[in-house]
Design a protein around this motif. Structure first.
Motif: not given
Lengths: 155, 155
Positions: A36-37, A39-40, A43-44, A46-47, A50, A60, A63, A67
């Motif tokens: 879970a760690g 995966k989260f 996502w960050n 990838k942000k 982007a 963004a 943040g 995280a």
């Protein structure tokens, strides 16, 4: 509970005492929680990517960096306890046996990773996208270094 | 991509622009990623609870509080996009329909949660376990407020 050498190494790296163990999770839950760690964090990552490739939002990126660093610094070594080296029922893991037998090398990649995550937080707060790009690249390399050494390829 | 009113509300709360959307995840991946965030926060809540009930380690509590706040402030609203209101294949969700139709109430509980997580980081850094206990209780209440309103019971 038996505290393995590797886990102590990882806890020490993160500046944590054995008190982190007080919240014992069952082995299958440890595997799911570490995944879970990751995966989260993914996502960050990838942000941030982007944002670097498109319209850059400092809020963004900050943040996302916070995280990642928050997760990286939370003592994930405690999630590699005894019995978490292979699948448990439906709970799969791609961890290599070497993670449990090479504490010094694990310590090295873990330190590099935490340091790179903390560096990214610092430059994200300053707000220069070029510096963020460099720090982000370094963080990505530290992820890859661990994957190459301690994670099996997808089947 | 269609940006729903609710998502805009949640992004606004987190001080994020639509740039956070640049890293588009498929709906099933959004559900899995938000669940990963909650699972990782849950582990860190358990660690703080164990520290308050046993030997208190400021480093461990700070690490856990920072992980929770990092995740809470990362713009999780973007993980409640269109199509994430019900199960997708094997990917289950316990989210209630109300989360997608009551943006003001969602905004309220989300703000409370983020505020409580940030408060916990502050008191964890100061190191007084009694203050941490109070802030931890407030954070738990903010979790429960959202669960009560927007999460279905386990079947």
């Amino acid at each position: 509970m038996k505290i393995t050498k590797i886990t102590v190494t990882l806890l020490t790296i993160a500046g944590l005492s054995a008190a982190a163990f007080a919240a014992n999770l069952e082995p299958a839950e440890q595997i799911e929680t570490r995944q879970a760690g990751y995966k989260f964090m993914s996502w960050n990552m990838k942000k941030i990517k982007a944002n670097l490739e498109g319209n850059y939002s400092q809020a963004a990126v900050q943040g996302a960096a916070n995280a990642i660093a928050g997760i990286a610094n939370s003592g994930m070594g405690a999630l590699y306890g005894p019995g978490t080296d292979k699948a448990i029922g439906d709970v799969q893991t791609r961890v290599k046996p070497e993670l449990f037998t090479e504490p010094e090398e694990v310590g090295r990649v873990a330190r590099d990773f935490i340091e790179a995550a903390n560096d990214l937080v610092e430059v994200a707060a300053l707000g220069d996208p070029d510096d963020v790009k460099t720090a982000f690249g370094d963080l990505g390399k530290s992820c890859k270094a661990c994957h190459d050494q301690f994670r099996m390829d997808k089947k």
